[in-house]
Write an enzyme that holds these catalytic residues in place. Structure first.
Site, PDB file in Angstrom:
ATOM      1  N   ILE A 119      -5.319   6.299 -17.350  1.00 42.59           N
ATOM      2  CA  ILE A 119      -3.830   6.790 -17.569  1.00 42.59           C
ATOM      3  C   ILE A 119      -3.062   6.318 -19.045  1.00 42.59           C
ATOM      4  O   ILE A 119      -2.584   6.967 -19.703  1.00 42.59           O
ATOM      5  CB  ILE A 119      -2.740   6.095 -16.641  1.00 42.59           C
ATOM      6  CG1 ILE A 119      -3.336   6.257 -15.034  1.00 42.59           C
ATOM      7  CG2 ILE A 119      -1.389   6.735 -16.767  1.00 42.59           C
ATOM      8  CD1 ILE A 119      -2.539   5.857 -14.057  1.00 42.59           C
ATOM      9  N   TYR A 175      -3.137  -6.509  -4.804  1.00 41.62           N
ATOM     10  CA  TYR A 175      -2.828  -5.547  -6.253  1.00 41.62           C
ATOM     11  C   TYR A 175      -1.467  -5.384  -5.955  1.00 41.62           C
ATOM     12  O   TYR A 175      -0.941  -5.330  -7.189  1.00 41.62           O
ATOM     13  CB  TYR A 175      -3.814  -4.483  -6.022  1.00 41.62           C
ATOM     14  CG  TYR A 175      -3.415  -3.384  -6.815  1.00 41.62           C
ATOM     15  CD1 TYR A 175      -3.541  -3.600  -8.321  1.00 41.62           C
ATOM     16  CD2 TYR A 175      -3.093  -2.020  -6.345  1.00 41.62           C
ATOM     17  CE1 TYR A 175      -3.045  -2.691  -9.065  1.00 41.62           C
ATOM     18  CE2 TYR A 175      -2.568  -0.937  -7.322  1.00 41.62           C
ATOM     19  CZ  TYR A 175      -2.405  -1.292  -8.562  1.00 41.62           C
ATOM     20  OH  TYR A 175      -2.242  -0.073  -9.385  1.00 41.62           O
TER      21      TYR A 175
HETATM   22  N1  UFG Z   1     -11.305   8.555   0.372  1.00 40.35           N
HETATM   23  C1  UFG Z   1     -12.187   9.152   0.970  1.00 40.35           C
HETATM   24  N2  UFG Z   1     -13.385   9.137   0.451  1.00 40.35           N
HETATM   25  C2  UFG Z   1     -13.550   8.405  -1.001  1.00 40.35           C
HETATM   26  C3  UFG Z   1     -12.405   8.122  -1.467  1.00 40.35           C
HETATM   27  C4  UFG Z   1     -11.067   8.126  -1.079  1.00 40.35           C
HETATM   28  O1  UFG Z   1     -11.935   9.652   2.076  1.00 40.35           O
HETATM   29  O2  UFG Z   1     -14.787   8.603  -1.555  1.00 40.35           O
HETATM   30  C5  UFG Z   1      -9.833   9.072   0.575  1.00 40.35           C
HETATM   31  C6  UFG Z   1      -8.955   7.304   0.965  1.00 40.35           C
HETATM   32  O3  UFG Z   1      -9.343   6.793   2.210  1.00 40.35           O
HETATM   33  C7  UFG Z   1      -7.717   7.873   0.997  1.00 40.35           C
HETATM   34  C8  UFG Z   1      -7.609   8.921  -0.145  1.00 40.35           C
HETATM   35  O4  UFG Z   1      -8.865   9.508   0.041  1.00 40.35           O
HETATM   36  O5  UFG Z   1      -7.190   8.306   2.100  1.00 40.35           O
HETATM   37  C9  UFG Z   1      -7.153   8.552  -1.576  1.00 40.35           C
HETATM   38  O6  UFG Z   1      -8.075   7.365  -1.852  1.00 40.35           O
HETATM   39  P1  UFG Z   1      -7.813   6.929  -3.497  1.00 40.35           P
HETATM   40  O7  UFG Z   1      -8.953   5.830  -3.383  1.00 40.35           O
HETATM   41  O8  UFG Z   1      -8.110   7.977  -4.339  1.00 40.35           O
HETATM   42  O9  UFG Z   1      -6.453   6.460  -3.675  1.00 40.35           O
HETATM   43  P2  UFG Z   1      -5.507   5.525  -2.938  1.00 40.35           P
HETATM   44  O10 UFG Z   1      -4.551   6.245  -1.984  1.00 40.35           O
HETATM   45  O11 UFG Z   1      -6.360   4.498  -1.895  1.00 40.35           O
HETATM   46  O12 UFG Z   1      -5.082   4.578  -4.295  1.00 40.35           O
HETATM   47  C10 UFG Z   1      -4.196   5.096  -5.072  1.00 40.35           C
HETATM   48  C11 UFG Z   1      -4.740   4.424  -6.420  1.00 40.35           C
HETATM   49  C12 UFG Z   1      -4.184   2.831  -6.050  1.00 40.35           C
HETATM   50  C13 UFG Z   1      -2.792   2.570  -5.580  1.00 40.35           C
HETATM   51  C14 UFG Z   1      -2.751   3.155  -4.118  1.00 40.35           C
HETATM   52  C15 UFG Z   1      -1.375   3.129  -3.780  1.00 40.35           C
HETATM   53  O13 UFG Z   1      -5.773   4.539  -6.873  1.00 40.35           O
HETATM   54  O14 UFG Z   1      -4.261   2.085  -7.507  1.00 40.35           O
HETATM   55  O15 UFG Z   1      -2.902   4.482  -4.461  1.00 40.35           O
HETATM   56  O16 UFG Z   1      -1.428   3.481  -2.082  1.00 40.35           O
HETATM   57  F1  UFG Z   1      -2.578   1.169  -5.218  1.00 40.35           F
END
Ligand code: UFG
Length: 327
Positions: A11, A145
């Site tokens: 970012i 975090y």
């Molecule tokens: N997911 C999958 N498979 C994968 C990766 C992710 O099914 O290989 C799902 C996760 O379970 C989740 C969604 O896709 O339901 C989004 O996951 P991400 O890891 O892309 O993002 P997050 O929502 O976990 O995390 C993001 C930011 C973090 C922040 C968070 C706040 O990356 O830094 O949002 O909720 F803290």
């Protein structure tokens, strides 16, 4: 000149590009632990940019930078940002994200730099009590975090009262896409995020994409998130900086599209954009994933005059081009 900490990262580099394109002189401070020197080299093509390799945890590194350059404002990205890792190694997160930021703020005050835009996150809200989430939603983070980011938000409020340090705190939802034309994009090792992971299953034939849980209480059983384009996010940082200059007042804003997409919807869109059948399997839920997160971003719209312009298809299209380049 504007100091961007973490400007060699995802970012941060897109925000640096936005400021360079608008004619600003930029100084990037990055320890290159997660950022990439290649990103700095790419950014150099777009304007006047200085780079100092250094670490927030070392206050002498910061002192040197603030003595050497005339800094007007700081945009602070440098942080560790993996939820899972923060649970396993909270010390790493508190030491860098909180203690490192204290070093930065104290050096700013010493050098009379009183404006900062801070990268916060919707992870500070924790398990949502209602959606869409507005800025008044209670903040009860469920991992170190999110706690580390919330601690900095609180420190910034106290530093405003005591030392007149003005801050805009931006709480991002899920960030996606890139400016692959400029040659910058999402480059995490390891990669944990949804869209790049789906796309890696296109570019790497041995990689089966895993959906983490399809038994959530959502229409298709998979988690819903609000995916905001990184270039729209970069625009918001510029607007936040202008707000600080104009109003000289602290504030906090959610940055999201106000629209939720499920993991399955994103997966289908990735198949559409790439024109490929992507190998997929359903896996266990990932601990700590709330079922539904999306933003009420009305405050950013009305006060900052920010409107996200890019669609999820734009984000996936640019991310796919970038993924092929990375490969
Ligand atoms: N997911 C999958 N498979 C994968 C990766 C992710 O099914 O290989 C799902 C996760 O379970 C989740 C969604 O896709 O339901 C989004 O996951 P991400 O890891 O892309 O993002 P997050 O929502 O976990 O995390 C993001 C930011 C973090 C922040 C968070 C706040 O990356 O830094 O949002 O909720 F803290």
């Amino acid at each position: 000149m504007i100091l961007i900490t973490g400007g060699a990262g995802y970012i941060g580099s897109h925000t640096a590009l936005k400021f360079l394109n608008d004619g600003f002189d930029i100084l990037i401070f990055d320890n290159l632990e997660n950022g990439h020197i290649e990103t700095i080299d790419t950014l150099k093509k777009f304007g006047n940019i200085s780079f100092e390799k250094g670490d927030l945890r070392n206050i002498d590194n910061l002192e040197n930078v603030f003595s050497k350059y005339k800094i007007e404002a700081v945009i602070h990205f440098a942080a560790f940002a993996l939820v899972g890792e923060s649970v396993e190694d909270p010390a790493k997160y508190y030491r860098n994200n909180v203690f490192g930021t204290l070093n930065l703020l104290d050096t700013m005050i010493k050098h009379n730099v009183k404006k900062i835009v801070f990268s916060s996150t919707c992870a500070t809200y924790g398990e949502p009590q209602y959606t869409p989430i507005d800025e008044l939603h209670p903040q009860n983070p469920i991992n170190p975090y999110g706690s580390s980011k919330l601690m900095v938000e609180r420190i910034l409020e106290d530093y405003d009262v005591a030392y007149g340090l003005k801050s805009v705190k931006l709480r991002y939802f899920n960030v996606a896409g890139c400016n692959e034309k400029a040659g910058i994009g999402e480059w995490h090792e390891p990669e944990t995020h949804l869209i790049p992971n789906i796309l890696k299953s296109v570019t790497d034939k041995n990689k089966i994409f895993k959906i983490f849980g399809d038994d959530y209480n959502t229409p298709d059983g998979t988690c819903i998130r609000d995916y905001v384009n990184v270039e729209d996010l970069a625009d918001a940082h510029k607007l936040a900086y202008e707000y600080l200059k104009r109003e000289n007042m602290s504030n906090v804003f959610n940055l999201g599209t106000e629209h939720g997409d499920s993991v399955k919807t994103i997966f289908t869109e990735c198949e559409k954009v790439t024109g490929r059948k992507i190998p997929v399997q359903i896996a266990e839920r990932r601990p700590g994933d709330p079922a539904i997160l999306y933003a009420n971003a009305n405050k950013a719209k009305t006060i900052l005059n920010w409107t996200p312009k890019r669609t999820i298809t734009d984000s996936i299209t640019s991310a796919y081009k970038w993924e092929k380049k990375l490969k």
